[in-house]
Motif scaffolding. Structure first.
Motif, PDB file in Angstrom:
ATOM      1  N   GLN A 145       0.890  -1.195  -0.048  1.00 27.70           N
ATOM      2  CA  GLN A 145      -0.056  -0.466  -0.117  1.00 27.70           C
ATOM      3  C   GLN A 145       0.935   1.219   0.330  1.00 27.70           C
ATOM      4  OE1 GLN A 145      -2.014  -0.720   3.543  1.00 27.70           O
ATOM      5  NE2 GLN A 145      -4.085  -1.791   2.227  1.00 27.70           N
ATOM      6  N   GLY A 183       3.635   1.770  -1.523  1.00 33.52           N
ATOM      7  CA  GLY A 183       3.076   2.191  -2.963  1.00 33.52           C
ATOM      8  C   GLY A 183       2.550   2.674  -3.705  1.00 33.52           C
ATOM      9  N   ARG A 184       0.890   2.620  -3.356  1.00 28.71           N
ATOM     10  CA  ARG A 184       0.033   3.650  -4.123  1.00 28.71           C
ATOM     11  C   ARG A 184       0.281   4.942  -4.017  1.00 28.71           C
ATOM     12  NH1 ARG A 184      -4.144   0.504  -2.075  1.00 28.71           N
ATOM     13  NH2 ARG A 184      -2.427  -1.075  -2.263  1.00 28.71           N
ATOM     14  N   ARG A 185      -0.634   6.226  -4.508  1.00 31.55           N
ATOM     15  CA  ARG A 185      -0.350   7.313  -4.674  1.00 31.55           C
ATOM     16  C   ARG A 185       0.893   7.539  -4.253  1.00 31.55           C
ATOM     17  NH1 ARG A 185      -5.999   9.432  -5.088  1.00 31.55           N
ATOM     18  NH2 ARG A 185      -7.234   8.209  -5.536  1.00 31.55           N
ATOM     19  N   SER A 186       1.388   7.851  -5.422  1.00 32.87           N
ATOM     20  CA  SER A 186       3.427   7.698  -5.283  1.00 32.87           C
ATOM     21  C   SER A 186       3.730   9.124  -4.230  1.00 32.87           C
ATOM     22  CB  SER A 186       3.698   8.398  -6.934  1.00 32.87           C
ATOM     23  OG  SER A 186       3.460   9.362  -7.267  1.00 32.87           O
ATOM     24  N   ASN A 187       3.379  10.242  -4.108  1.00 33.79           N
ATOM     25  CA  ASN A 187       3.120  11.113  -3.193  1.00 33.79           C
ATOM     26  C   ASN A 187       3.589  10.891  -2.118  1.00 33.79           C
ATOM     27  OD1 ASN A 187       3.543  13.652  -1.767  1.00 33.79           O
ATOM     28  ND2 ASN A 187       2.637  14.282  -2.735  1.00 33.79           N
ATOM     29  N   ARG A 224       2.014  11.525   1.510  1.00 37.15           N
ATOM     30  CA  ARG A 224       0.476  11.632   1.817  1.00 37.15           C
ATOM     31  C   ARG A 224       0.418  10.444   2.828  1.00 37.15           C
ATOM     32  NH1 ARG A 224      -2.828  12.540  -3.760  1.00 37.15           N
ATOM     33  NH2 ARG A 224      -4.608  12.475  -1.987  1.00 37.15           N
ATOM     34  N   ASN A 225       0.980   9.689   2.322  1.00 34.24           N
ATOM     35  CA  ASN A 225       1.434   8.253   2.639  1.00 34.24           C
ATOM     36  C   ASN A 225       1.912   7.996   4.092  1.00 34.24           C
ATOM     37  OD1 ASN A 225      -0.126   6.420   0.726  1.00 34.24           O
ATOM     38  ND2 ASN A 225       1.614   6.826  -0.435  1.00 34.24           N
ATOM     39  N   SER A 282       1.308   9.801   6.483  1.00 35.24           N
ATOM     40  CA  SER A 282       0.322  10.343   7.716  1.00 35.24           C
ATOM     41  C   SER A 282      -0.976   9.024   7.265  1.00 35.24           C
ATOM     42  CB  SER A 282       0.129  11.875   7.192  1.00 35.24           C
ATOM     43  OG  SER A 282      -0.643  11.704   6.178  1.00 35.24           O
ATOM     44  N   SER A 283      -0.625   7.902   6.988  1.00 30.90           N
ATOM     45  CA  SER A 283      -1.357   6.692   6.736  1.00 30.90           C
ATOM     46  C   SER A 283      -1.686   6.144   8.092  1.00 30.90           C
ATOM     47  CB  SER A 283      -1.302   6.912   5.791  1.00 30.90           C
ATOM     48  OG  SER A 283      -1.310   4.721   5.802  1.00 30.90           O
ATOM     49  N   VAL A 290     -13.512  -4.503  -3.621  1.00 34.68           N
ATOM     50  CA  VAL A 290     -12.281  -3.566  -3.650  1.00 34.68           C
ATOM     51  C   VAL A 290     -11.090  -5.128  -4.419  1.00 34.68           C
ATOM     52  CG1 VAL A 290     -10.844  -2.268  -3.012  1.00 34.68           C
ATOM     53  CG2 VAL A 290     -13.537  -2.244  -2.771  1.00 34.68           C
ATOM     54  N   GLY A 291      -9.976  -4.412  -4.535  1.00 31.22           N
ATOM     55  CA  GLY A 291      -8.873  -5.412  -4.557  1.00 31.22           C
ATOM     56  C   GLY A 291      -8.521  -5.512  -5.864  1.00 31.22           C
ATOM     57  N   ARG A 292      -7.425  -6.368  -6.581  1.00 32.68           N
ATOM     58  CA  ARG A 292      -6.795  -6.490  -7.459  1.00 32.68           C
ATOM     59  C   ARG A 292      -7.417  -7.843  -8.708  1.00 32.68           C
ATOM     60  NH1 ARG A 292      -2.435  -5.792  -9.257  1.00 32.68           N
ATOM     61  NH2 ARG A 292      -1.782  -5.134  -7.506  1.00 32.68           N
ATOM     62  N   PHE A 310      -6.792  14.465   4.830  1.00 33.36           N
ATOM     63  CA  PHE A 310      -6.368  13.919   6.028  1.00 33.36           C
ATOM     64  C   PHE A 310      -7.631  14.935   7.132  1.00 33.36           C
ATOM     65  CE2 PHE A 310      -4.942  10.488   4.244  1.00 33.36           C
ATOM     66  CZ  PHE A 310      -3.771  10.505   2.588  1.00 33.36           C
ATOM     67  N   ASN A 370       1.356   4.221  -9.443  1.00 32.66           N
ATOM     68  CA  ASN A 370       0.442   3.679  -8.126  1.00 32.66           C
ATOM     69  C   ASN A 370       0.194   2.002  -8.192  1.00 32.66           C
ATOM     70  OD1 ASN A 370       0.052   6.356  -6.665  1.00 32.66           O
ATOM     71  ND2 ASN A 370      -1.552   7.162  -8.153  1.00 32.66           N
ATOM     72  N   GLY A 415      -4.205  -3.726 -13.140  1.00 30.90           N
ATOM     73  CA  GLY A 415      -5.613  -4.630 -12.649  1.00 30.90           C
ATOM     74  C   GLY A 415      -5.871  -3.918 -10.858  1.00 30.90           C
ATOM     75  N   TYR A 416      -5.264  -3.237 -10.525  1.00 35.66           N
ATOM     76  CA  TYR A 416      -6.039  -2.170  -9.306  1.00 35.66           C
ATOM     77  C   TYR A 416      -6.900  -1.009  -9.789  1.00 35.66           C
ATOM     78  CZ  TYR A 416      -6.159  -3.814  -3.886  1.00 35.66           C
ATOM     79  OH  TYR A 416      -5.832  -3.847  -3.330  1.00 35.66           O
TER      80      TYR A 416
END
Lengths: 503, 416
Positions: free
Chosen positions: A9, A11-15, A18-19, A21-22, A108-110, B122, B237, B242-243
């Motif tokens: 996770q 890796g997602r939303r390359s910024n 943001r991650n 503060s996840s 949701v998901g792959r 957020f 991302n 697939g996602y």
């Protein structure tokens, strides 16, 4: 499992900001090499290898099955791109459809990327799509295009000559694409011939093919006059047969855009469009479009900087005068006869730039407006009707079309071969040409021009498979001078192109 | 006398009804009337049917945020700002909260943008919580119904779930404090946590002037069969595919990249709007979220939208019969998309184009400045008006509490 998902996770939303503060921050501690970590690494590596072999990632699936504690739903289906043995739907999925807490059917998901086994266009469907497109366009035209389109009556003066097929085919194809009803009146100098008839029969349009007595003269001056008379002859036909529609003059050497035919539907009585004049210098080096000088002393007929003939409008879009092509720079060099290596000049206002409502030439006494001359006054032999303006008493009633002459909708160009140039009738070579000597090494135009007595060049006709006996001592005749029609000829490029005006 | 009056009344009725019939017939030539499940409501005028009271919040909730980043006025979430401006000067606004049917809280939760222009969600839960705390303590109307007659505009990816990732958004669910309020959001998917029953789905904001500036003459023939511009794989991302879009966009690419009927690519042409006007079908597949401004663009430019998003709820679904206007393709049917589209009967295609040509349809998708009749602002008000009158049960007894003010992740409870 959680570590792996957290890693993924991230890796997602390359910024990465943001991650950061996840809430599910991963606390991966990779420095400790305990036996458990090594075991997991080895297992992971093994699974990767198996995935490589099988062609899809199944590690997540396995882990999910074994360690499924997370409430969030995820489903895995097999990545089918590499499998060609799959059924036509392209998916052989383990139906791991876990419903989310909200009861959603969509998971949701792959997901796999569904690809059908033959992901290429099907010609039947392409044809169906094209018929849909055509129907939609017809609907568009009927909704937004011209309401109640009128028949287009195209008048073309022609005669049999080398360039006739070239020019007439161009006009024919343009007319075949016109989306409105069309009547094509072809007036042929020298009488109606089968050659022209066979040519225009291919169009499938409604044609009226009439002959006109009188051979097409060689001098340009006389030509223009004869063409005008031929056009008047065609208008006579319109008058006699009471053809209803819009008359336009489609000279066979002009190029028309299809917008022209849409635009002329707007004409009420007489309209004028801008014609692009492409006067060229046949064969000489300076074959560029001439830039015309502006003569500011003229008020009525402005000589424009661009090679265009047509209506001139003031700022409120009303007709004030005419743009003509300035012929002064070329008068010394103008061509006098056909095939002359000089500029072919147009007349002051070409017929092609005008369109008429066909009712103007009818016999009705009542329907016509006052500013139209009587037919009998115009149709007198011996008088040269230079342009349709001569049909009018008052030229200010002409409607400028094509956003007041700003759009050039057709182009005038006169390219003709010499009057005595020969060409095979109907462009069918019969009997086939002789083969004298097969070429081993064809000399190309860089080579110096050869005299008739030296080496030969041969054109091989595909349909004749047998070779005629070679004739040494070539009988190369310049096709333009040959009196014999279809004797054995060896055509030499260079020889035949010596005169560009020739065939 | 009475009989004469009755006869006259009957005659008048017949005359009126026949006139309306004639109107209908004329209209079907070029456009068709649009009536959804709620009836022929696109052209209703909300003025006089409801009253909205706008809370006066301190400018830190709205104006200051906007000043910090004026990009919020042009991105696709700008509806929240424009709705506020519209309500401030609209005839439905009332200054007397006692007579108001609906209460509006102007808080811009989608205006905290990254350098790229994407909104960060957020802080939004905290901001919303803080705003609700303010209105519940300064005015008695929140506590009266615990928000059941309040509405909020939450145009972000997954609405009031306030997250851009679907799994996280589902985990969070709708902010507990907003459970009873009416949410006006762009996200809509059936049986999804982030869509409450009774929410109003709106189209994302698309700049109306920009679209008007790119109109081409309607005589231009439509020569592209299917058109799409956008990403198929989100390599940043979701590099494997697939996602992103549940694999649907990747499937479109893999199946139709060499099909001449499909004009699809990832380019950003300057003639994007003009090309849409030359296309018959425009694909509107899901991305990370099921909705996209492509739908608005397709409707404005008369291109039939092909919606590839399972269970999606489209804007103003009760006023607009989307089934009649667009083509719905299930995600599993994407490999057969060309067969599906070419086998639609030509009469249906022409009918859909007629429906799209209806100017009410185009107006309903836009947020013009200043507001015009029958535009999206008015459709929102119509939707709110259709929910009136409020059920008596939403009014709570004094002291009765339903909402749990401490529910939700701990991070949300911090003050903003």
């Amino acid at each position: 499992m959680k570590q792996l998902t957290a890693l993924q996770q991230q890796g997602r939303r390359s910024n990465s900001f943001r991650n950061a503060s996840s809430p599910l921050d991963a606390t991966v501690d990779g420095a400790i090499k305990s036996p458990a970590t090594i075991f997991w690494l080895v297992l992971h590596g093994l699974c990767c290898l198996i995935s490589l072999v099988l062609g899809f990632r199944f590690s997540r699936l396995v882990f999910f099955l074994l360690f499924s504690t997370s409430p969030s739903p995820s489903a895995t289906t097999i990545y089918s791109a590499l499998q060609t043995t799959l059924p036509s739907s392209g998916v052989t999925s383990t139906p791991e459809r876990n419903i989310s807490a909200g009861g959603s059917r969509v998971v949701v998901g792959r997901h796999g990327i569904l690809i059908r086994p033959w992901p290429h266009p099907d010609p039947g469907e392409v044809m169906k799509a094209h018929s849909i497109i055509e129907r939609v366009q017809t609907e568009q035209r009927s909704l937004y295009g011209v309401k109640n389109p009128r028949t287009v009556i195209a008048i073309t003066p022609t005669y049999v000559r080398t360039f006739q097929t070239l020019h007439l085919t161009g006009v024919m194809h343009s007319l075949m694409n016109v989306p409105y009803d069309l009547i094509w009146i072809v007036v042929e100098a020298g009488g109606a011939t089968n050659e022209t008839a066979s040519l225009i029969a291919k169009s499938g349009l409604r044609t009226i093919h009439i002959g006109f007595n009188g051979k097409m003269p060689v001098l340009w001056e006389d030509r223009h006059k004869l063409e005008s008379r031929m056009r008047l002859h065609a208008l006579r036909i319109v008058r006699e047969q009471r053809l209803d529609g819009i008359v336009m003059f489609a000279d066979d050497s002009n190029m028309h855009s299809l917008e022209l035919f849409d635009e002329i539907q707007n004409v009420k009585w007489v309209g004028a469009v801008s014609v692009g004049i492409l006067a060229h210098l046949g064969g000489s080096d300076e074959g560029e479009l001439p830039m015309v000088q502006r003569d500011s002393n003229e008020t009525d007929e402005k000589k424009s900087k661009v090679p265009v003939q047509g209506p001139a409008c003031n700022s409120s879009d009303r007709l004030v005068g005419w743009h003509t092509f300035d012929t002064l720079p070329y008068l010394e060099r103008s061509a006098r006869y056909i095939g002359d290596r000089a500029v072919v000049l147009p007349r002051k206002l070409e017929w092609a730039g005008f369109v008429l409502n066909s009712r103007l030439v009818w016999d009705d006494k009542l329907e016509k407006p006052v500013w139209i001359k009587e037919w009998e006054d115009v149709d007198r032999d011996g008088e040269d009707v230079e342009s349709p303006l001569s049909l009018l008493k008052d030229t200010s009633v002409v409607e400028p079309l094509g956003s007041c002459g700003r759009k050039v909708l057709l182009w005038w160009l006169r390219v003709e071969a010499r009057a005595d140039s020969k060409f095979p009738a109907r462009w069918i070579i019969d009997p086939p040409l002789d083969i004298t000597v097969p070429a081993k090494r064809t000399p190309w135009p860089d080579a110096p021009p050869e005299l008739p007595s030296s080496a030969e060049k041969v054109i091989i006709i595909p349909e004749s498979t047998e070779k005629r006996p070679t004739k040494s001592g070539s009988r190369r005749k310049r096709s333009s001078r040959s009196k014999r029609k279809h004797s054995a000829k060896v055509l030499d490029d260079r020889l035949s192109t010596r005169h560009p005006g020739d065939n | 006398m009475r009989i004469q009056r009755w006869v006259l009344a009957v005659i008048l009725c017949i005359v009126f009804s026949s006139r309306i019939e004639a109107f209908k017939f004329q209209r079907t030539q070029q456009t068709e009337r649009i009536s959804g499940s709620a009836g022929d409501v696109l052209e209703d005028d909300p003025v006089g049917r409801l009253k909205v009271f706008v809370y006066e919040l301190p400018s830190k909730y709205n104006k200051k945020i906007l000043q910090k980043d004026p990009r919020c006025l042009t991105h696709m979430f700008a509806a929240e700002i424009f709705m506020h401006r519209f309500l401030l000067s609209s005839p439905v606004r009332t200054f007397n909260p006692e007579e108001a049917d609906w209460f509006y809280t102007p808080v811009y939760t989608t205006c905290d943008l990254t350098a790229n222009g994407l909104p960060l969600p957020f802080k939004s839960p905290r901001m919303m919580r803080s705003a609700i705390q303010l209105i519940s303590s300064n005015w008695p109307y929140w506590n009266r119904t615990e928000g059941a007659d309040h509405f909020f505009i939450v145009p972000h990816d997954f609405g009031a779930c306030f997250h851009y990732q679907e799994e996280k958004a589902i985990e969070r669910g709708i902010l507990p404090l907003l459970q009873r309020a009416t949410l006006v959001q762009t996200f809509g998917q059936r049986n999804h946590v982030c869509l409450n029953d009774g929410s109003i789905t709106i189209p994302p904001y698309a700049p109306p002037q920009k679209m008007q500036a790119h109109l081409i003459p309607p005589t231009t023939p439509r020569s592209i069969f299917v058109y799409f511009r956008g990403l198929f794989y989100d390599v940043g991302n979701d590099p494997e595919g697939g996602y992103y879009a549940r694999g649907a966009r990747a499937s479109v690419w893999e199946n139709f990249k060499d099909n001449p009927l499909f004009d699809i690519s990832t380019e950003h042409p300057t003639t994007y709007y003009e090309d849409m006007q030359r296309a018959i079908f425009c694909l509107c597949p899901l991305g990370w979220a099921p909705w996209s401004p492509r739908l608005v663009e397709a409707v404005v430019f008369g291109c039939i939208p092909v919606i590839i998003a399972d269970d999606i709820v489209l804007p103003f679904a009760d006023a607009i019969p989307w089934e009649d206007i667009g083509v719905f393709v299930a995600e599993k049917d994407v490999p057969k998309l060309d067969t599906i589209l070419t086998s639609i009967p030509i009469d249906e295609i022409l009918r859909k184009q007629r429906l799209l040509a209806n100017p009410s349809m185009k107006q309903a998708m836009l947020f013009p400045q200043p507001a015009q009749p029958r535009d999206a602002f008015h459709q929102i008000l119509n939707g709110l008006a259709r929910k009136l009158p409020h059920n008596k049960s939403v009014y709570l007894n004094p002291g009765e509490k339903i909402l749990n003010w401490t529910a939700g992740p701990a991070g949300d409870l911090k003050p903003w």
